[in-house]
Design a protein around this motif. Structure first.
Motif, mmCIF file in Angstrom:
data_model
loop_
_atom_site.group_PDB
_atom_site.id
_atom_site.type_symbol
_atom_site.label_atom_id
_atom_site.label_comp_id
_atom_site.label_asym_id
_atom_site.label_seq_id
_atom_site.Cartn_x
_atom_site.Cartn_y
_atom_site.Cartn_z
ATOM 1 N N TRP A 164 1.048 -18.494 51.383
ATOM 2 C CA TRP A 164 2.014 -18.083 50.370
ATOM 3 C C TRP A 164 1.283 -17.589 49.123
ATOM 4 C CZ3 TRP A 164 6.276 -17.363 52.626
ATOM 5 C CH2 TRP A 164 6.773 -18.240 53.596
ATOM 6 N N THR A 165 1.813 -16.557 48.478
ATOM 7 C CA THR A 165 1.177 -15.974 47.301
ATOM 8 C C THR A 165 1.100 -16.988 46.158
ATOM 9 O OG1 THR A 165 2.034 -13.803 47.937
ATOM 10 C CG2 THR A 165 1.308 -14.071 45.665
ATOM 11 N N GLU A 166 2.149 -17.784 45.983
ATOM 12 C CA GLU A 166 2.126 -18.784 44.912
ATOM 13 C C GLU A 166 0.999 -19.790 45.126
ATOM 14 O OE1 GLU A 166 6.287 -17.226 45.291
ATOM 15 O OE2 GLU A 166 4.719 -17.927 46.656
ATOM 16 N N LEU A 167 0.770 -20.209 46.375
ATOM 17 C CA LEU A 167 -0.309 -21.144 46.658
ATOM 18 C C LEU A 167 -1.666 -20.525 46.356
ATOM 19 C CD1 LEU A 167 -1.311 -23.817 47.835
ATOM 20 C CD2 LEU A 167 -1.195 -22.763 50.112
ATOM 21 N N GLN A 168 -1.830 -19.256 46.694
ATOM 22 C CA GLN A 168 -3.107 -18.597 46.397
ATOM 23 C C GLN A 168 -3.351 -18.480 44.895
ATOM 24 O OE1 GLN A 168 -2.552 -14.934 48.657
ATOM 25 N NE2 GLN A 168 -3.971 -15.673 50.213
ATOM 26 N N VAL A 169 -2.299 -18.162 44.149
ATOM 27 C CA VAL A 169 -2.450 -18.045 42.687
ATOM 28 C C VAL A 169 -2.803 -19.399 42.079
ATOM 29 C CG1 VAL A 169 -1.231 -17.512 40.540
ATOM 30 C CG2 VAL A 169 -0.936 -16.046 42.544
ATOM 31 N N LEU A 170 -2.147 -20.473 42.539
ATOM 32 C CA LEU A 170 -2.456 -21.804 42.033
ATOM 33 C C LEU A 170 -3.895 -22.199 42.352
ATOM 34 C CD1 LEU A 170 0.836 -23.745 42.875
ATOM 35 C CD2 LEU A 170 0.011 -23.047 40.616
ATOM 36 N N LEU A 171 -4.333 -21.944 43.591
ATOM 37 C CA LEU A 171 -5.711 -22.274 43.955
ATOM 38 C C LEU A 171 -6.711 -21.437 43.165
ATOM 39 C CD1 LEU A 171 -5.406 -22.669 47.848
ATOM 40 C CD2 LEU A 171 -5.695 -24.476 46.133
ATOM 41 N N LEU A 172 -6.373 -20.159 42.946
ATOM 42 C CA LEU A 172 -7.267 -19.307 42.161
ATOM 43 C C LEU A 172 -7.378 -19.820 40.726
ATOM 44 C CD1 LEU A 172 -8.989 -16.758 41.972
ATOM 45 C CD2 LEU A 172 -6.905 -15.470 41.459
ATOM 46 N N GLY A 173 -6.249 -20.215 40.132
ATOM 47 C CA GLY A 173 -6.292 -20.776 38.784
ATOM 48 C C GLY A 173 -7.073 -22.079 38.731
ATOM 49 N N ALA A 174 -6.890 -22.924 39.762
ATOM 50 C CA ALA A 174 -7.625 -24.195 39.790
ATOM 51 C C ALA A 174 -9.116 -23.953 39.932
ATOM 52 C CB ALA A 174 -7.107 -25.059 40.937
ATOM 53 N N ALA A 175 -9.491 -22.997 40.800
ATOM 54 C CA ALA A 175 -10.912 -22.691 40.981
ATOM 55 C C ALA A 175 -11.509 -22.123 39.708
ATOM 56 C CB ALA A 175 -11.095 -21.716 42.146
ATOM 57 N N GLY A 176 -10.743 -21.310 38.964
ATOM 58 C CA GLY A 176 -11.272 -20.725 37.744
ATOM 59 C C GLY A 176 -11.324 -21.695 36.577
ATOM 60 N N ALA A 177 -10.279 -22.537 36.479
ATOM 61 C CA ALA A 177 -10.214 -23.452 35.331
ATOM 62 C C ALA A 177 -11.014 -24.718 35.589
ATOM 63 C CB ALA A 177 -8.745 -23.790 35.031
ATOM 64 N N LEU A 204 -13.313 -15.872 44.629
ATOM 65 C CA LEU A 204 -13.506 -14.508 45.113
ATOM 66 C C LEU A 204 -12.719 -14.257 46.395
ATOM 67 C CD1 LEU A 204 -14.907 -11.784 44.864
ATOM 68 C CD2 LEU A 204 -16.872 -12.754 46.089
ATOM 69 N N MET A 205 -12.698 -15.237 47.309
ATOM 70 C CA MET A 205 -11.949 -15.085 48.548
ATOM 71 C C MET A 205 -10.449 -14.916 48.279
ATOM 72 S SD MET A 205 -11.611 -17.779 51.731
ATOM 73 C CE MET A 205 -10.653 -18.918 50.700
ATOM 74 N N LEU A 206 -9.907 -15.731 47.370
ATOM 75 C CA LEU A 206 -8.484 -15.629 47.047
ATOM 76 C C LEU A 206 -8.168 -14.328 46.316
ATOM 77 C CD1 LEU A 206 -7.833 -19.309 45.917
ATOM 78 C CD2 LEU A 206 -7.132 -18.241 48.058
ATOM 79 N N MET A 207 -9.079 -13.884 45.444
ATOM 80 C CA MET A 207 -8.838 -12.633 44.731
ATOM 81 C C MET A 207 -8.810 -11.444 45.699
ATOM 82 S SD MET A 207 -10.992 -10.938 41.604
ATOM 83 C CE MET A 207 -12.366 -10.567 42.675
ATOM 84 N N LEU A 208 -9.750 -11.399 46.651
ATOM 85 C CA LEU A 208 -9.748 -10.329 47.642
ATOM 86 C C LEU A 208 -8.486 -10.389 48.503
ATOM 87 C CD1 LEU A 208 -13.485 -10.434 48.813
ATOM 88 C CD2 LEU A 208 -12.414 -8.752 47.309
ATOM 89 N N SER A 209 -8.031 -11.593 48.828
ATOM 90 C CA SER A 209 -6.821 -11.730 49.621
ATOM 91 C C SER A 209 -5.610 -11.193 48.879
ATOM 92 C CB SER A 209 -6.606 -13.200 49.997
ATOM 93 O OG SER A 209 -5.378 -13.379 50.675
ATOM 94 N N LEU A 210 -5.508 -11.509 47.589
ATOM 95 C CA LEU A 210 -4.379 -11.007 46.797
ATOM 96 C C LEU A 210 -4.423 -9.488 46.684
ATOM 97 C CD1 LEU A 210 -4.318 -13.683 43.950
ATOM 98 C CD2 LEU A 210 -2.676 -13.418 45.819
ATOM 99 N N ALA A 260 -16.693 -20.385 42.714
ATOM 100 C CA ALA A 260 -16.780 -18.927 42.687
ATOM 101 C C ALA A 260 -16.444 -18.336 44.053
ATOM 102 C CB ALA A 260 -18.171 -18.497 42.249
ATOM 103 N N GLY A 261 -16.918 -18.952 45.153
ATOM 104 C CA GLY A 261 -16.606 -18.447 46.483
ATOM 105 C C GLY A 261 -15.126 -18.520 46.794
ATOM 106 N N LEU A 262 -14.493 -19.663 46.446
ATOM 107 C CA LEU A 262 -13.048 -19.791 46.688
ATOM 108 C C LEU A 262 -12.267 -18.799 45.841
ATOM 109 C CD1 LEU A 262 -10.674 -21.320 47.976
ATOM 110 C CD2 LEU A 262 -10.792 -22.940 46.072
#
Length: 576
Positions: free
Chosen positions: A109-122, A178-184, A174-176
């Protein structure tokens, strides 16, 4: 490339952190102005000369470290940017078909990817920066090492352990990310960013279908929503219930009428018309009218095809009939010529060739004429009870000379059991004649031809089904589909080296169809199998000799009783 992008990103962050810590520890030596530190020659002022006179030895090393750290940050930033662009082009672009291929992670789900991306960045970023800074302040370089904050900031952990923890946290975060950003990005380019989200599933897609859907969908949804709102009131619920009872059956009946019309056409009744109201503009009535138009078009197409087939059959029949008359005259005159005393020896050879070619042409004409009659369905059929095994053995007897010349061995099984079928004897003999002739033409010489007969029970009114299978090995490779061999003028011998016309199997199929039978062909490599299925028949009653004598004795006894005198008869009447 993915690893290079992640490592260069972490290196850029590390260089930036080093430069910030160095500036934080040594800013008093150059009044916090990096230009005083990096380019003292360009800023040749009294204050700069005082600072360099006071801290010259330290500023020299600090300047070298700052240039290294800033150069490290800028260079790795450019490398990270380049690899990121390459990854975006390589992993998010369309393939040869113009479609962006999605991977397993893209189905999240897109919402899950955005949350994981925010968690990985923050969270990951903060943890990496704190651990890395704790290790950096322990580094005993001129500008970085600060004894005052050494143990208070780090808690006394060894430097290498802190660096290892920072590297692990940084690589994972950073790996997580980047992977989520490419997926989005892939989902955006594939046009599935919203459709693969909970928002799209629950809200966007239903609204989109409602907006782009037909008028029927909008009406149904609006009516359902309106009915739900009306039912909230005390008066509205009975009203809605009554309207459903009145209007519902009308639409259900129309739907059932359309369903019945489709069923009728599916069963072959192309003239069926769905009853519709010509003055109604409702969706079901409009759908019924459109389906009726389709029925009319299909019926006209079928009628045209039947007419074309009939005209083609009549043409073939007429041409064949017209060819038979002059051909018969040619054959007759050839026979007359052969009876004459021809002195030229080569003339006799020429006459033999002419006779063979004339017979060949006559056979082709007869086959063509018979194929036209069989496919037209107008050939008369007289159904009788036929014993299939006897008919097959009779057919093989007629071909005995050709069978011996071909060196084929025909094996019929079972020979002791009799199988009776309901068929026309003459037409069925023609079918077997064509099948045996086909085997003689195309079977490999010196091999066996297997003929087997079996009976099967059926659930219908018929007694059962009798099946005859004939199997042989082809002399030529069968590089053709089984259905094509059933077509007219189609032959398995592509070189056309044999005398076949390509009509034998087609004629046999049509003749069996006239007798309510079926002909099927199967090819397995060089194995050719033809299966003929016919309705079984009850065995005919055969009167035995004992039954015949018993019937004759009963008839004689009845005649004797009728000839005897009545004992109560008056003697005067006897004299009379």
């Amino acid at each position: 490339m993915f690893a290079v992008c992640v490592i260069s990103f972490l290196g850029m962050v590390a260089g930036t952190v080093y430069a910030l810590l160095l500036n934080s520890n040594a800013w008093q030596m150059y009044d916090g102005n990096l230009w005083y530190l990096l380019m003292p020659g360009e800023f040749d002022t009294e204050r700069v000369r005082e600072l360099w006179d006071a801290y010259g030895g330290q500023l020299h090393y600090i300047r070298i470290e700052m240039l290294v750290f800033l150069g490290m940050a800028v260079g790795l930033a450019l490398l990270c940017l380049g690899t990121l662009i390459a990854l975006l082009v390589r992993t998010t672009g369309p393939d040869e078909t113009g479609i962006v291929p999605l991977r397993k992670v893209d189905h999240w789900w897109t919402e899950l990817q955005v949350l994981l991306l925010g968690a990985a960045g923050a969270a990951g970023g903060i943890a990496f920066l704190r651990i890395f800074a704790a290790a950096a302040v322990q580094t005993r370089w001129v500008g970085l090492y600060n004894p005052e904050y050494h143990y208070a900031y780090t808690g006394g952990y060894p430097v290498m352990l802190l660096y290892a923890a920072a590297v692990l946290v940084g690589l994972f975060s950073a790996g997580l990310g980047l992977m989520l950003m490419l997926s989005l990005v892939r989902k955006v380019r594939a046009g599935q960013f919203i459709s693969r989200s909970l928002f799209g599933l629950i809200i966007y897609e239903p609204l989109k279908k409602l907006y782009h859907g037909s008028g029927v969908m909008r009406k149904i949804i609006l009516i359902a929503l309106g009915a739900a709102l009306v039912c909230m009131t005390i008066v509205g619920a009975p009203l809605v219930f009554g309207l459903v009872l009145v209007i519902g059956p009308r639409y259900v009946n129309k739907f059932e009428a359309i369903k019945e019309g489709v069923r009728q056409v599916n069963e072959g009744n192309l003239t069926y018309q769905i009853p519709v109201d010509p003055h109604s503009s409702s969706e079901l009535d409009s759908l019924g009218r459109e389906i009726n138009r389709i029925f009319d078009s299909s019926s006209k197409a079928v009628q045209n095809e039947i007419r074309n087939q009939r005209l083609k059959t009549e043409l073939i029949s007429n041409v064949s009939h017209d060819l038979r008359t002059p051909l018969t005259s040619i054959i007759t005159y050839l026979d007359l010529l052969k009876s004459e005393d021809l002195k030229n020896e080569r003339a006799a050879e020429y006459l033999d060739v002419l006779e063979k070619k004339a017979d060949r042409l006559k056979q082709l004409t007869d086959d063509l004429f018979e194929a036209a009659k069989a496919s037209s369905g107008t050939m008369p059929v007289e159904f009788t009870t036929v014993e299939l095994g006897s008919l097959i053995r009779q057919t093989l007897g007629e071909f005995d000379r050709r069978i011996q010349d071909s060196r084929l061995t025909f094996l019929v099984a079972p020979a002791e059991v009799k199988y009776y079928v309901r068929a026309d004897g003459q037409l069925l003999y023609r079918v077997m004649e064509n099948l045996v002739g086909n085997a003689l033409k195309y079977a490999m010489p010196g091999t066996r031809v297997y003929i087997s007969i079996s009976a099967h029970a059926t659930s219908g009114p018929a007694v059962g089904v009798v099946t005859m299978e004939m199997k042989n090995i082809s002399s030529q490779p069968l590089n053709i589909e089984a259905d094509e061999l059933m077509e007219r003028f189609k032959r398995g011998d592509e070189a056309r080296a044999t005398d076949g016309s390509g009509l034998g199997l087609a004629i046999a199929k049509d003749l069996l169809k006239l007798q309510n039978g079926r002909l099927d062909i199967a090819i397995d490599g060089d194995l050719f199998k033809v299966t003929a299925s016919m309705d079984a028949a009850e065995p005919p009653f055969i009167e035995t000799e004992e039954e015949s004598l018993f019937v004759e004795a009963e008839e004689e006894s009845e005649a004797a009783e009728e000839g005897t005198e009545d004992p109560k008869q008056d003697p005067l009447d006897q004299d009379k």
